[in-house]
Scaffold this active site. Structure first.
Site, short mmCIF file in Angstrom:
data_model
loop_
_atom_site.label_atom_id
_atom_site.label_comp_id
_atom_site.label_asym_id
_atom_site.label_seq_id
_atom_site.Cartn_x
_atom_site.Cartn_y
_atom_site.Cartn_z
N HIS A 292 25.83 13.35 36.35
CA HIS A 292 26.26 13.99 35.18
C HIS A 292 26.13 15.21 34.59
O HIS A 292 25.26 15.39 35.43
CB HIS A 292 25.70 12.21 34.14
CG HIS A 292 23.78 12.63 34.32
ND1 HIS A 292 23.82 11.52 34.11
CD2 HIS A 292 23.32 13.61 34.41
CE1 HIS A 292 22.23 11.71 34.35
NE2 HIS A 292 21.62 12.69 34.20
N ASP B 119 24.38 10.81 39.62
CA ASP B 119 25.06 10.21 39.36
C ASP B 119 26.44 11.26 39.31
O ASP B 119 28.08 10.54 38.68
CB ASP B 119 25.25 8.90 38.10
CG ASP B 119 25.24 9.17 36.74
OD1 ASP B 119 25.05 10.75 36.15
OD2 ASP B 119 25.22 8.24 35.92
N ASP C 17 20.75 17.26 24.97
CA ASP C 17 21.05 15.72 24.52
C ASP C 17 18.90 15.30 24.21
O ASP C 17 18.08 16.52 23.90
CB ASP C 17 20.98 14.92 25.31
CG ASP C 17 20.48 15.39 27.16
OD1 ASP C 17 19.24 16.66 26.60
OD2 ASP C 17 21.26 15.47 28.06
N GLU D 22 27.88 10.46 31.38
CA GLU D 22 27.83 9.59 32.02
C GLU D 22 29.03 8.84 33.15
O GLU D 22 30.19 9.85 31.93
CB GLU D 22 26.85 7.98 31.96
CG GLU D 22 26.12 8.22 31.46
CD GLU D 22 24.82 8.61 32.65
OE1 GLU D 22 25.30 9.26 32.95
OE2 GLU D 22 23.27 7.85 31.75
C1 F6R Z 1 18.43 16.52 30.50
C2 F6R Z 1 19.97 16.54 31.23
C3 F6R Z 1 20.07 15.53 31.88
C4 F6R Z 1 19.21 16.59 33.59
C5 F6R Z 1 19.32 15.76 34.43
C6 F6R Z 1 18.35 15.62 35.79
O1 F6R Z 1 19.11 17.35 29.38
O2 F6R Z 1 20.52 16.70 30.40
O3 F6R Z 1 21.34 15.73 32.41
O4 F6R Z 1 20.14 17.38 33.41
O5 F6R Z 1 19.37 14.06 34.98
O6 F6R Z 1 17.22 15.26 35.14
P1 F6R Z 1 16.50 15.96 35.73
O7 F6R Z 1 16.42 17.44 36.17
O8 F6R Z 1 14.87 15.61 35.94
O9 F6R Z 1 16.18 15.27 37.53
#
Ligand code: F6R
Length: 260
Positions: free
Chosen positions: A138, A136, A67, A143
């Protein structure tokens, strides 16, 4: 789904790195799916160490990131382009032309997303996709409510994700509201999934993803549908798992199983 519980973040990162290194050792031209955020930093550090000290070779590897924030240029300090360059790509020998990251600044998102999906297919599909998990539930920026068959597309971030990610920006209002993300369907087509989570702030999402019903409200629960998904946790992230002792039992006994 295989659940591996490690005491500490460092052990979790090293175990996941070994898993990725094994894929590269059997398939040097593997296609890797990359994640950003704080969770995979230790994994990337360990892969860099394996490259520098043990000769793990990335010269034939291709990568696709999950992403990118909409509106951030590749040079922006908080862009995922910049994150990947600073934390991984600058330290290993992946050819520049083999690196794919969604564009946050394209003039035609629809066309870009279709091209990105096509490129993944043309490169033979993703061999191993690295994933984190949002509080959440994801994966990537899928989301709650994202279709479990979704493809790469533009997504509006949930308020909770914007709040979670505000720690990386000067102020919450600087966090982009939109992102371009691989879909859950795109992710499920990877041959192998490796999800990492650490810290108690992820414990509830992990319990729901691993042991709850498969639901688009927790997109990480889609991993239950995948034939080869491994979830690497530190102790804190595992604390709400009802079957924790069972996973530890399997983890302990599995290495002694008769060879296939
Ligand atoms: C990032 C991504 C997100 C993160 C998630 C956790 O490329 O795809 O899904 O893996 O938001 O983020 P952290 O590791 O910062 O808690």
């Amino acid at each position: 789904m295989e659940v591996i519980i490690c005491e500490e973040y460092e052990a979790m990162s090293k175990a996941a790195a070994r898993d990725i290194a094994n894929v590269l050792n059997t398939k040097p031209n593997a296609v890797l799916g990359m994640a950003t955020g704080s969770t995979p930093l230790g994994l990337y550090q360990e892969l860099v160490r394996l490259h520098k000290e043990e000769g793990l070779d990335f010269s034939q590897v291709t990568t696709f990131n999950l992403d990118e924030y909409v509106g951030l240029s590749p040079q922006h300090e908080q862009s995922y382009h910049r994150f990947m360059h600073d934390n991984f790509f600058s330290a290993v020998n992946i050819p520049r032309q083999n690196i794919y990251i969604p564009s946050g600044t394209t003039s035609n998102y629809q066309a870009f997303c279709e091209w990105y999906e096509r490129r993944i297919m043309e490169c033979g599909g993703i061999d191993v996709q690295i994933l984190g998990i949002g509080s959440d539930g994801h994966i990537a920026f899928n989301e709650p409510g994202s279709s479990l068959q979704s493809r790469t597309r533009l997504k509006t971030l949930a308020k909770s994700t914007i709040d979670d990610n505000a720690r990386f920006f000067d102020k919450a209002s600087d966090v982009p509201i939109y992102a371009i993300t691989m879909g859950v369907g795109t992710i499920l087509e990877s041959r192998k999934l490796v999800l990492l989570a650490n810290g108690s702030s992820k414990a509830k999402a992990i319990a729901e993803a691993v042991e709850g019903p498969v639901t688009s409200m927790i997109t990480a629960s889609a991993l239950q549908l995948h034939p080869m998904a491994t979830v690497y946790l530190d102790a804190a992230a595992s604390e709400q798992l009802k079957m924790r002792d069972y996973y530890l039992w399997i983890q302990d006994k599995k290495p002694g199983a008769p060879a296939l």
